[in-house]
Design a protein around this motif. Sequence first.
Motif, PDB file in Angstrom:
ATOM      1  N   ASN A  67       0.803  -1.216   0.000  1.00 56.20           N
ATOM      2  CA  ASN A  67       0.000   0.000   0.000  1.00 56.20           C
ATOM      3  C   ASN A  67       0.841   1.274   0.000  1.00 56.20           C
ATOM      4  N   ALA A  68       2.014   1.217   0.617  1.00 50.14           N
ATOM      5  CA  ALA A  68       2.756   2.476   0.798  1.00 50.14           C
ATOM      6  C   ALA A  68       4.276   2.329   0.647  1.00 50.14           C
ATOM      7  N   ASN A  69       4.741   1.237   0.063  1.00 54.00           N
ATOM      8  CA  ASN A  69       6.185   0.968  -0.043  1.00 54.00           C
ATOM      9  C   ASN A  69       6.878   1.124   1.313  1.00 54.00           C
ATOM     10  N   ASP A  70       6.239   0.577   2.330  1.00 57.16           N
ATOM     11  CA  ASP A  70       6.768   0.688   3.690  1.00 57.16           C
ATOM     12  C   ASP A  70       7.048  -0.710   4.230  1.00 57.16           C
ATOM     13  N   MET A  71       8.190  -1.277   3.848  1.00 54.80           N
ATOM     14  CA  MET A  71       8.575  -2.606   4.345  1.00 54.80           C
ATOM     15  C   MET A  71       9.471  -2.381   5.551  1.00 54.80           C
ATOM     16  N   THR A  72       8.846  -2.217   6.704  1.00 53.42           N
ATOM     17  CA  THR A  72       9.588  -1.901   7.925  1.00 53.42           C
ATOM     18  C   THR A  72       9.219  -2.905   9.012  1.00 53.42           C
ATOM     19  N   ILE A  73      10.248  -3.474   9.641  1.00 49.87           N
ATOM     20  CA  ILE A  73      10.016  -4.485  10.668  1.00 49.87           C
ATOM     21  C   ILE A  73       9.459  -3.862  11.945  1.00 49.87           C
ATOM     22  N   PHE A 102      10.009 -13.286   0.137  1.00 51.53           N
ATOM     23  CA  PHE A 102       9.856 -12.052  -0.632  1.00 51.53           C
ATOM     24  C   PHE A 102      11.125 -11.756  -1.429  1.00 51.53           C
ATOM     25  N   GLU A 103      12.259 -12.205  -0.901  1.00 49.56           N
ATOM     26  CA  GLU A 103      13.530 -11.962  -1.591  1.00 49.56           C
ATOM     27  C   GLU A 103      13.513 -12.507  -3.019  1.00 49.56           C
ATOM     28  N   ARG A 104      12.811 -13.609  -3.212  1.00 51.32           N
ATOM     29  CA  ARG A 104      12.760 -14.177  -4.571  1.00 51.32           C
ATOM     30  C   ARG A 104      12.008 -13.245  -5.521  1.00 51.32           C
ATOM     31  N   LEU A 105      10.907 -12.678  -5.057  1.00 50.68           N
ATOM     32  CA  LEU A 105      10.152 -11.743  -5.901  1.00 50.68           C
ATOM     33  C   LEU A 105      10.983 -10.485  -6.156  1.00 50.68           C
ATOM     34  N   LEU A 106      11.630 -10.000  -5.100  1.00 51.75           N
ATOM     35  CA  LEU A 106      12.466  -8.805  -5.237  1.00 51.75           C
ATOM     36  C   LEU A 106      13.516  -9.002  -6.324  1.00 51.75           C
ATOM     37  N   PHE A 107      14.209 -10.138  -6.281  1.00 48.94           N
ATOM     38  CA  PHE A 107      15.235 -10.469  -7.270  1.00 48.94           C
ATOM     39  C   PHE A 107      14.662 -10.410  -8.686  1.00 48.94           C
ATOM     40  N   GLU A 108      13.474 -10.969  -8.853  1.00 48.49           N
ATOM     41  CA  GLU A 108      12.843 -10.968 -10.177  1.00 48.49           C
ATOM     42  C   GLU A 108      12.447  -9.551 -10.596  1.00 48.49           C
ATOM     43  N   THR A 116      20.832  -6.798   2.585  1.00 48.12           N
ATOM     44  CA  THR A 116      21.774  -6.497   3.668  1.00 48.12           C
ATOM     45  C   THR A 116      21.320  -5.242   4.416  1.00 48.12           C
ATOM     46  N   GLY A 117      20.878  -4.246   3.657  1.00 45.51           N
ATOM     47  CA  GLY A 117      20.366  -3.019   4.265  1.00 45.51           C
ATOM     48  C   GLY A 117      19.159  -3.294   5.145  1.00 45.51           C
ATOM     49  N   PHE A 118      18.279  -4.180   4.662  1.00 46.94           N
ATOM     50  CA  PHE A 118      17.067  -4.553   5.409  1.00 46.94           C
ATOM     51  C   PHE A 118      17.447  -5.182   6.744  1.00 46.94           C
ATOM     52  N   GLY A 168      16.285  -2.669   9.377  1.00 50.78           N
ATOM     53  CA  GLY A 168      14.887  -3.014   9.625  1.00 50.78           C
ATOM     54  C   GLY A 168      13.939  -2.367   8.620  1.00 50.78           C
ATOM     55  N   HIS A 169      14.497  -1.674   7.629  1.00 50.75           N
ATOM     56  CA  HIS A 169      13.658  -1.085   6.581  1.00 50.75           C
ATOM     57  C   HIS A 169      14.199  -1.494   5.211  1.00 50.75           C
ATOM     58  N   MET A 170      13.296  -1.976   4.337  1.00 53.41           N
ATOM     59  CA  MET A 170      13.754  -2.396   3.018  1.00 53.41           C
ATOM     60  C   MET A 170      13.574  -1.243   2.034  1.00 53.41           C
ATOM     61  N   ASP A 171      14.701  -0.870   1.436  1.00 48.30           N
ATOM     62  CA  ASP A 171      14.711   0.273   0.544  1.00 48.30           C
ATOM     63  C   ASP A 171      14.405  -0.199  -0.886  1.00 48.30           C
ATOM     64  N   VAL A 172      13.115  -0.328  -1.190  1.00 51.53           N
ATOM     65  CA  VAL A 172      12.727  -0.855  -2.498  1.00 51.53           C
ATOM     66  C   VAL A 172      12.584   0.310  -3.486  1.00 51.53           C
TER      67      VAL A 172
END
Length: 466
Positions: free
Chosen positions: A291-297, A316-322, A336-338, A342-346
């Motif tokens: 909803n908001a590009n907020d992948m935060t633990i 999710f890493e597999r989808l990200l790679f694709e 590694t950043g995630f 604790g935040h994934m910079d997509v």
Amino acid sequence: MRYISTRGNAPVLSFSDVLLSGLAEDGGLYLPQTWPEFSLADWQAMRALPYPELAARILARFTGSDIDEDTLKTLCAKAYAGFDHPAIVPLTQVEDGLFVQELFHGPTLAFKDMAMQVLGQLFEYVLTQRDEHVTIVGATSGDTGSAAIEACRGRQRLSVIILHPKGRTSEVQRRQMTTVREPNVTNLAVEGTFDDCQDLVKSLFADIPFRQEMHLSAVNSINWARIAAQIPYYVHAALALGAPEREVSFAVPTGNFGNILAAWAARKMGLPIRQLCVGSNRNDILTRFLNANDMTIKGVVPSLSPSMDIQVSSNFERLLFELLGRDATACARIMTGFRSTGHMDVPAEVWENARTLFCGLALDDAQTEAEIRTLHQRSGYMADPHSAIGIAAGRRFRQPGIPMVAEATAHPAKFPDAMVAATGIHPALPVHLADLFEREERYRTVPATEGAIKDAVRAAVLSNAG
Ligand SMILES: *Cc1c(COP(=O)(O)O)cnc(C)c1O
């Protein structure tokens, strides 16, 4: 068929090696080097196949020269022989344009059996070919442990040792694990939390000499073979509802992102899927991302749907790679950043791309209970809390003219308290588990220390060998 790591720094492996090794050496996850594709005629030919044969046909594209389709046919027939519904994955219509596909007719009443039963057969086959023995060690908060035990019980080339946090699983879940009598199964009740159990398992795997001596292996949800074995039921439902000529959408109650990733893979292979809807509980990292590009633990909150109480959706890493166009360097950097922040910079364009296919809805416990109640009132259908969340997501995002299939991932009898609260009805356990509460339990209580677990693993392997 060869497999590559999402982080680009691990050996390229065959299907059997990926099966036995699980996680890639560089910390990444394995994916096929190229996606198999099916033509219109291929899909049409699959329509007539019974479920185990359909599964074999699809798996054959992933096993390549390691295991042929005829062998897979035999293995899949055995894997699904114990399911208590003749259709294996029955499809029911609950509302206009909204269908439910039940994935819980296996021995432990949850969808993990769909893949784990196949995995047990694949392990036995590959280990027999290689004349090897492995020791499966895993930690569980509930469903995964019992599915692994059911898949491995009585298999000569496998020992299985499952750690559960003492007193912290439901009684049904614990009894499903501890009442299994086969000598190759060991249950350890660890005096600690689920996180302690997971850390202990990790430390065993990190001790390379111990790992090699005990031939440790894992059947966790990042094992590629588990994803592969989850693709066929999406195909089966889509074909039943008019594919490949018509589009279909799916809604999936999601935790580790393994189940819905299999649907994504089916689409990649040419199945006409319009939408993939993620259902979450209050642990809504994925819906916040969509909803908001907020992948935060955030911290895990216990819910009515415990199998979705997660902080990080490993698959999710597999989808990200694709979505990154298979850029392993970028994928490794983002992951590694995630881990560290604790935040994934997509990247924004990757997020937008994901949103063209995926949508997400999160329900809290009160909304989940309300969904169970109204669904039951309107259609008579009893959905467990996980499945109810998927059904709510499916209804929310359904588009006119495109059938929506919600995946039902657990039998309502696994969650009797939630079902009674919502509907007043106490769902009965299926016949094969009806005497679960009378069966004798077998487990050892151990302190949450590496030494105690290692001793227990060594003892289990020795007694199994002798
Ligand atoms: C494991 C599980 C899920 C979550 O599936 P993922 O593949 O981890 O997304 C949902 N419901 C039930 C009942 C489960 O056991």
